[in-house]
Each structure stands twice: as structure tokens, then as C-alpha cells.
Design an enzyme around this catalytic site. Structure first.
Site, mmCIF file in Angstrom:
data_model
loop_
_atom_site.group_PDB
_atom_site.id
_atom_site.type_symbol
_atom_site.label_atom_id
_atom_site.label_comp_id
_atom_site.label_asym_id
_atom_site.label_seq_id
_atom_site.Cartn_x
_atom_site.Cartn_y
_atom_site.Cartn_z
ATOM 1 N N CYS A 1 -19.044 -9.448 8.504
ATOM 2 C CA CYS A 1 -19.558 -10.404 9.494
ATOM 3 C C CYS A 1 -20.704 -9.822 10.311
ATOM 4 C CB CYS A 1 -18.434 -10.852 10.428
ATOM 5 S SG CYS A 1 -17.083 -11.650 9.553
ATOM 6 N N GLU B 1 -17.944 -17.927 -17.093
ATOM 7 C CA GLU B 1 -17.158 -18.633 -16.072
ATOM 8 C C GLU B 1 -15.673 -18.638 -16.428
ATOM 9 O OE1 GLU B 1 -17.902 -20.290 -13.057
ATOM 10 O OE2 GLU B 1 -19.547 -18.893 -13.331
HETATM 11 FE FE1 SF4 Z 1 -18.038 -13.520 8.533
HETATM 12 FE FE2 SF4 Z 1 -18.491 -16.141 8.726
HETATM 13 FE FE3 SF4 Z 1 -20.250 -14.586 7.566
HETATM 14 FE FE4 SF4 Z 1 -17.977 -15.087 6.352
HETATM 15 S S1 SF4 Z 1 -19.567 -16.582 6.840
HETATM 16 S S2 SF4 Z 1 -18.962 -13.088 6.537
HETATM 17 S S3 SF4 Z 1 -16.601 -15.174 8.098
HETATM 18 S S4 SF4 Z 1 -19.653 -14.503 9.697
#
Ligand code: SF4
Length: 361
Positions: free
Chosen positions: A199, A35
Site C-alpha cells: 500500500c 489462463e
Molecule cells: Fe493497498 Fe488499496 Fe493499493 Fe490494494 S489498492 S495495494 S489495498 S492501497
């Protein structure tokens, strides 16, 4: 609303990272070390240096019993040297105050040198199953996007608020904590990345505030970076019968606690372009001039070398001074080291590189 921890745990089973040498560890010493190393250093570099560190200091007791010089030498090149000094101080506290055993609670771990709340949470959740969330930069980014936090996550109040929210998501069962903590780390490092997050394949996509509001590129808020400053310094490579004079740098600041060449202060490069910063070694160290092999003025200032830090660029120029014999500066701040032993003391990387080049020239 999506079940955050269950979704993340399922994702990890299929897509989590494997093959990192500090993974699946229950040994708090190894979790703690990884860490601290990972705080400001890339995973690829840490992989190598972590193994090396564990080989030299396999236990917290070994680290506690080492000298600061040994620790600094092993840390050299990783940068942010306060980490190494704190690592050593923390090992000594664990040895002296806790009979060599890491405390099991994050509330106690956080009182130890160099252990922040997220590191304490990582140790406690990985090794002792404490139901507490980590909140490093990766997790902050993931939560800020998922929850739609549009304010600066570096602000103390926003950070505190994210801590509280992160706690709501931790799994109910303590035995799930190691996998959950690892999943948070893996997800932030491989899916919800700072640039081009994935995403389209993300398990949180339907519930992610940043995604549904088309604000992924705006969260977390990017605050303007500090301008890079250019500084210069003159350093002295003082040689007497194959011994080199080194000066201990102050504990705080750049290269803190490492040995380096005696140097002038670092000044704004634009203020004194090309001017030598020391006018004589006598003036600098109070050295008797009869020890100089050649008059000071004949010691040429070598071409500048460049070293880039996070927020500043240093140009350093070295002047080689040869003495007929060593002299004593009567201070723990200085030491003479045989030139062939320079690799055994903790030196800043650019200084070590310069000495290696000098020896091979
Ligand atoms: Fe994209 Fe939201 Fe997933 Fe992050 S949490 S990868 S911003 S969809």
C-alpha cells in the site's frame, strides 16, 4: 475520483511483469492455455509446463487431434484434471464447430467447455480488443479493496455486482485492452497481494477505500476454511509378466479421467485405523485364485504413503500381487500396461512416484 484505467496503464509501463512466456500474445490458443493452467497452479510451475505443452501441441488443431490419454499424460502433476478434459473437449469443439478458429466474442467463448467468464474476457480482450474486464481472484481482491466491498466476494450476488463495477473501469479505446488486462493481472499479483499488499507504494492509495478506512486486512472477507479430512485407501499393484493392471478413474472427482491402480473406496481414516480394506483380490476383481503366484494373504501391505490435497489428506497402502499370467476384465475401464511404458499414460503424481520408486528399488 482517480482515473482507474489510465492510472493502471501508466503503472504497468513502469512496473508491469515481464518475461512470462504467455505475455504479449495475440494467439487465442496460447492465451487460453495459459489462463486455464494458471487457474489453480503457481506461475513458476506453469512457466515450465506451458512451454512443454506448446511444444507437444503447438496449435489447437494438434490438441484436438490428440487422444485423451495423451492430453492427460501431459497434464499429470498439474492437478485439477477436469481442466485437462475440458481443454481437450474445447479444442475439439473449436476444430469441429468453428473450423479451428477461436470465436472472437466473449459471449460465444463462454459457451465452450471449461471457459468461464473471466477466461473468455481474457481471450477476447487480449486477442480481439473486446472492451470487457477480467474478474479473477486477483482482480476481485483489488476491486473489493479499492471500492470497499466488505461482503464475501465469493457470493454470487457480490460477484455479479463486482462484474458490473469492473466494466465501468475498462479503457475507452479497444487498443488499450491487452495492456489493461495484463496490468490488472500484474497489479493483483505484485502490489495488491493477498498478504502484505504494498500500500505504501500503491498508485491507488489516496482513493482506495480499504486503505483510507484502515480495512485492508479485512477485505476481502475471509470465510472459514473447510476442515481437512483424512482418508485412507488400499491399492493393488497387480503384475503379470511385466504388465501392470490399471483402472480408469471416473471422469468427475479427484484424479478424474486418469489411470490409477485398482483401489478400495476412500474411507474416513478414523473409522478403520490400520485395518486392511480389501480382504482378497478375488473379492475385489473377481479374479480366479489359480492365477496367483502366492496365496493372497502372503502379499504384504506396504507402509502407507501420504498425499495432501486441498481439502483432504490421503493415506494409501499398496499391496503387490503377482500373477502367473494376465487375465481379461472385458472392460474399457481396465488396461494392462507394460511396466516400462507407465510413464506414457496419465497417472496421478503420487502413483507415478510410487511406481518410479518401485522400479528403482
Ligand atoms: Fe493497498 Fe488499496 Fe493499493 Fe490494494 S489498492 S495495494 S489495498 S492501497
Amino acid at each position: 475520483m482517480i482515473d482507474f484505467s489510465t492510472t493502471l496503464l501508466q503503472w504497468r509501463k513502469l512496473h508491469g511483469r515481464t518475461g512470462l512466456p504467455w505475455q504479449n500474445q495475440k494467439d487465442p490458443y496460447k492465451v487460453w492455455l495459459s489462463e486455464i493452467m494458471l487457474q489453480q497452479t503457481q506461475v513458476a510451475t506453469v512457466k515450465e509446463r506451458y512451454i512443454e505443452f506448446i511444444q507437444v501441441f503447438p496449435t489447437v488443431q494438434d490438441l484436438a487431434q490428440a487422444s485423451q490419454d495423451q492430453v492427460m499424460a501431459l497434464w499429470a502433476g498439474l492437478g485439477y484434471y477436469t481442466r485437462a478434459r475440458n481443454l481437450h473437449a474445447c479444442a475439439k469443439r473449436i476444430e469441429g464447430q468453428f473450423a479451428g478458429k477461436f470465436p472472437e466474442s466473449s459471449a460465444i467463448l463462454v459457451t465452450l467447455p471449461g471457459i468461464g467468464m473471466s477466461t473468455a474476457a481474457a481471450i477476447a480482450s487480449f486477442c480481439f480488443g473486446e472492451r470487457i474486464s477480467i474478474l479473477d481472484a486477483n482482480v476481485k481482491r483489488l476491486l473489493a479493496r479499492f471500492l470497499g466491498v466488505e461482503d464475501d466476494v465469493k457470493k454470487a450476488s457480490v460477484h455479479q455486482d463486482l462484474w458490473k463495477k469492473a466494466q465501468i473501469f475498462v479503457p475507452q479505446k479497444a487498443e488499450d485492452m491487452p495492456a489493461y488486462t495484463q496490468a490488472l493481472m500484474d497489479f493483483g499479483a505484485t502490489v495488491c497481494t493477498p498478504k502484505n499488499p504494498k500500500c505504501s507504494n500503491c498508485v491507488f492509495q489516496p482513493s482506495c477505500h480499504a486503505f483510507t478506512e484502515s480495512k485492508v486486512s479485512m477485505i476481502p472477507l475471509q470465510v472459514k476454511k473447510v476442515k481437512n479430512k483424512i482418508v485412507q485407501s488400499e491399492m493393488l499393484f497387480i503384475l503379470a509378466n511385466h504388465q501392470v493392471l490399471f483402472e480408469l478413474r471416473p471422469a468427475k472427482g479427484i484424479w478424474g479421467g486418469l489411470w490409477s491402480l485398482p483401489e478400495s473406496s476412500w474411507v474416513d481414516a478414523m473409522k478403520v485405523p490400520g485395518e486392511p480394506l480389501h480382504h482378497s483380490i478375488q473379492e475385489f476383481l473377481g479374479l480366479p485364485s489359480d492365477l496367483l503366484e502366492l496365496p493372497y494373504k502372503t502379499a504384504k501391505l506396504l507402509a502407507p504413503r501420504k498425499h495432501v490435497f486441498t481439502h483432504r489428506t490421503l493415506y494409501f497402502q499398496i499391496r503387490i500381487i503377482k500373477l502367473t499370467e494376465k487375465f481379461d476384465l472385458n472392460s474399457d475401464q481396465y488396461q494392462w500396461v507394460n511396466i516400462s511404458d507407465c510413464e506414457h499414460i496419465g497417472l496421478p503424481t503420487p502413483i507415478r512416484q510410487w511406481i518410479n520408486d518401485y522400479l528403482s528399488s
